[in-house]
Design a protein around this motif. Structure first.
Motif, PDB file in Angstrom:
ATOM      1  N   ASP A 163       5.327   3.620   6.721  1.00 36.50           N
ATOM      2  CA  ASP A 163       6.757   3.178   6.034  1.00 36.50           C
ATOM      3  C   ASP A 163       6.549   1.891   5.323  1.00 36.50           C
ATOM      4  OD1 ASP A 163       9.208   3.121   5.004  1.00 36.50           O
ATOM      5  OD2 ASP A 163      10.164   2.849   6.984  1.00 36.50           O
ATOM      6  N   VAL A 164       7.311   1.502   4.251  1.00 40.22           N
ATOM      7  CA  VAL A 164       7.384   0.423   3.471  1.00 40.22           C
ATOM      8  C   VAL A 164       8.714   0.067   3.199  1.00 40.22           C
ATOM      9  CG1 VAL A 164       6.821  -0.908   1.234  1.00 40.22           C
ATOM     10  CG2 VAL A 164       5.108   0.809   2.109  1.00 40.22           C
ATOM     11  N   PHE A 165       9.216  -1.230   3.705  1.00 38.36           N
ATOM     12  CA  PHE A 165      10.658  -1.473   3.818  1.00 38.36           C
ATOM     13  C   PHE A 165      10.889  -2.826   3.757  1.00 38.36           C
ATOM     14  CE2 PHE A 165       9.157  -1.587   8.078  1.00 38.36           C
ATOM     15  CZ  PHE A 165       9.649  -2.650   8.570  1.00 38.36           C
ATOM     16  N   GLY A 166      12.162  -3.153   3.109  1.00 41.66           N
ATOM     17  CA  GLY A 166      12.640  -4.581   3.157  1.00 41.66           C
ATOM     18  C   GLY A 166      12.728  -4.912   1.767  1.00 41.66           C
ATOM     19  N   PRO A 167      12.733  -6.332   1.572  1.00 41.81           N
ATOM     20  CA  PRO A 167      12.984  -6.879   0.112  1.00 41.81           C
ATOM     21  C   PRO A 167      11.626  -6.472  -1.006  1.00 41.81           C
ATOM     22  CG  PRO A 167      12.463  -8.583   1.642  1.00 41.81           C
ATOM     23  CD  PRO A 167      12.485  -7.487   2.469  1.00 41.81           C
ATOM     24  N   VAL A 168      12.287  -6.160  -2.069  1.00 40.69           N
ATOM     25  CA  VAL A 168      11.170  -5.655  -3.181  1.00 40.69           C
ATOM     26  C   VAL A 168      10.035  -6.735  -3.345  1.00 40.69           C
ATOM     27  CG1 VAL A 168      10.788  -4.919  -5.522  1.00 40.69           C
ATOM     28  CG2 VAL A 168      12.994  -4.199  -4.267  1.00 40.69           C
ATOM     29  N   PRO A 194       0.908  -1.208  -0.164  1.00 41.60           N
ATOM     30  CA  PRO A 194      -0.065  -0.010  -0.065  1.00 41.60           C
ATOM     31  C   PRO A 194       0.862   1.195  -0.047  1.00 41.60           C
ATOM     32  CG  PRO A 194       0.139  -0.934   2.111  1.00 41.60           C
ATOM     33  CD  PRO A 194       0.789  -1.951   1.441  1.00 41.60           C
ATOM     34  N   ARG A 195       0.287   2.320  -0.183  1.00 44.35           N
ATOM     35  CA  ARG A 195       0.793   3.779  -0.368  1.00 44.35           C
ATOM     36  C   ARG A 195       1.109   4.266   1.178  1.00 44.35           C
ATOM     37  NH1 ARG A 195       0.453   6.922  -5.199  1.00 44.35           N
ATOM     38  NH2 ARG A 195      -0.503   5.556  -7.189  1.00 44.35           N
ATOM     39  N   ILE A 196       2.092   4.917   1.427  1.00 46.62           N
ATOM     40  CA  ILE A 196       2.476   5.534   2.661  1.00 46.62           C
ATOM     41  C   ILE A 196       1.124   6.466   2.808  1.00 46.62           C
ATOM     42  CG2 ILE A 196       3.951   7.108   4.026  1.00 46.62           C
ATOM     43  CD1 ILE A 196       6.145   5.797   2.697  1.00 46.62           C
ATOM     44  N   GLY A 197       0.546   6.594   4.001  1.00 42.11           N
ATOM     45  CA  GLY A 197      -0.420   7.464   4.450  1.00 42.11           C
ATOM     46  C   GLY A 197      -1.857   6.663   4.169  1.00 42.11           C
ATOM     47  N   SER A 198      -1.787   5.355   3.647  1.00 42.98           N
ATOM     48  CA  SER A 198      -2.966   4.597   3.526  1.00 42.98           C
ATOM     49  C   SER A 198      -3.681   4.303   4.755  1.00 42.98           C
ATOM     50  CB  SER A 198      -2.722   3.368   2.398  1.00 42.98           C
ATOM     51  OG  SER A 198      -2.350   3.739   1.346  1.00 42.98           O
ATOM     52  N   SER A 199      -5.181   4.466   4.832  1.00 48.83           N
ATOM     53  CA  SER A 199      -5.740   3.927   6.086  1.00 48.83           C
ATOM     54  C   SER A 199      -5.555   2.422   6.260  1.00 48.83           C
ATOM     55  CB  SER A 199      -7.146   4.632   6.078  1.00 48.83           C
ATOM     56  OG  SER A 199      -7.962   4.060   7.333  1.00 48.83           O
ATOM     57  N   VAL A 200      -5.534   1.823   7.226  1.00 49.72           N
ATOM     58  CA  VAL A 200      -5.669   0.433   7.352  1.00 49.72           C
ATOM     59  C   VAL A 200      -6.825  -0.062   8.414  1.00 49.72           C
ATOM     60  CG1 VAL A 200      -4.033  -1.666   8.215  1.00 49.72           C
ATOM     61  CG2 VAL A 200      -2.952   0.537   6.909  1.00 49.72           C
ATOM     62  N   VAL A 201      -7.217  -1.166   7.827  1.00 49.37           N
ATOM     63  CA  VAL A 201      -8.301  -1.765   8.640  1.00 49.37           C
ATOM     64  C   VAL A 201      -8.029  -3.141   9.013  1.00 49.37           C
ATOM     65  CG1 VAL A 201     -10.144  -0.193   8.003  1.00 49.37           C
ATOM     66  CG2 VAL A 201      -9.738  -2.401   6.696  1.00 49.37           C
ATOM     67  N   ASP A 202      -8.784  -3.702  10.125  1.00 45.93           N
ATOM     68  CA  ASP A 202      -8.531  -5.362  10.266  1.00 45.93           C
ATOM     69  C   ASP A 202      -9.658  -5.940   9.492  1.00 45.93           C
ATOM     70  OD1 ASP A 202     -11.030  -4.769  11.834  1.00 45.93           O
ATOM     71  OD2 ASP A 202      -9.937  -5.096  13.963  1.00 45.93           O
ATOM     72  N   GLU A 203      -9.950  -7.147   9.974  1.00 46.79           N
ATOM     73  CA  GLU A 203     -10.739  -8.252   9.427  1.00 46.79           C
ATOM     74  C   GLU A 203     -12.194  -7.703   9.627  1.00 46.79           C
ATOM     75  OE1 GLU A 203      -9.137 -11.765  10.884  1.00 46.79           O
ATOM     76  OE2 GLU A 203      -8.546 -12.337   9.042  1.00 46.79           O
ATOM     77  N   SER A 204     -12.442  -6.964  10.649  1.00 43.29           N
ATOM     78  CA  SER A 204     -13.904  -6.595  10.779  1.00 43.29           C
ATOM     79  C   SER A 204     -14.064  -5.215  10.384  1.00 43.29           C
ATOM     80  CB  SER A 204     -13.907  -6.632  12.481  1.00 43.29           C
ATOM     81  OG  SER A 204     -13.283  -5.877  13.391  1.00 43.29           O
ATOM     82  N   LEU A 205     -13.182  -4.653   9.605  1.00 41.72           N
ATOM     83  CA  LEU A 205     -13.308  -3.446   8.930  1.00 41.72           C
ATOM     84  C   LEU A 205     -13.495  -2.095   9.894  1.00 41.72           C
ATOM     85  CD1 LEU A 205     -16.002  -4.033   6.337  1.00 41.72           C
ATOM     86  CD2 LEU A 205     -13.359  -4.240   5.990  1.00 41.72           C
ATOM     87  N   ALA A 206     -12.728  -2.393  11.234  1.00 39.54           N
ATOM     88  CA  ALA A 206     -12.371  -1.370  12.241  1.00 39.54           C
ATOM     89  C   ALA A 206     -11.171  -0.738  11.800  1.00 39.54           C
ATOM     90  CB  ALA A 206     -12.374  -1.991  13.632  1.00 39.54           C
ATOM     91  N   THR A 207     -11.040   0.583  11.725  1.00 43.90           N
ATOM     92  CA  THR A 207      -9.581   1.271  11.637  1.00 43.90           C
ATOM     93  C   THR A 207      -8.626   1.163  12.347  1.00 43.90           C
ATOM     94  OG1 THR A 207     -10.925   2.932  10.366  1.00 43.90           O
ATOM     95  CG2 THR A 207      -8.779   3.547  10.860  1.00 43.90           C
ATOM     96  N   VAL A 208      -7.645   0.666  12.045  1.00 42.47           N
ATOM     97  CA  VAL A 208      -6.451   0.258  12.938  1.00 42.47           C
ATOM     98  C   VAL A 208      -5.407   1.446  12.814  1.00 42.47           C
ATOM     99  CG1 VAL A 208      -4.477  -1.375  13.133  1.00 42.47           C
ATOM    100  CG2 VAL A 208      -6.775  -2.253  12.410  1.00 42.47           C
TER     101      VAL A 208
END
Length: 75
Positions: free
Chosen positions: A45-50, A26-40
């Motif tokens: 940051d995105v890092f590590g192997p491509v 995902p892009r930096i700044g994207s909103s993230v939710v869990d399996e119940s669609l609750a905002t987490v």
């Protein structure tokens, strides 16, 4: 909505998720939710192997331990 990955650990107040092989992170700044669609939280940051990077998420809640092992999704 796209699957971000599974939370593998917490570090420095962040939830660290490992993406699926071949999935676009995902892009930096994207909103993230869990399996119940609750905002987490938000991707900070995105890092590590491509081919299978890690995603750092700033959580909205202080209970980071509850996120470990859970699947996260980007809106």
């Amino acid at each position: 909505m796209r699957r971000v990955g599974t939370v593998v650990r917490t570090a420095g107040g962040l939830a660290i998720a490992r993406t699926e092989a071949g999935a676009e992170p995902p892009r930096i700044g994207s909103s993230v939710v869990d399996e119940s669609l609750a905002t987490v939280g938000r991707v900070v940051d995105v890092f590590g192997p491509v081919d299978r990077p890690y995603v750092a998420v700033t959580p909205n809640d202080d209970d980071l331990a509850a996120l470990v092992g859970g699947k996260l999704y980007a809106r």
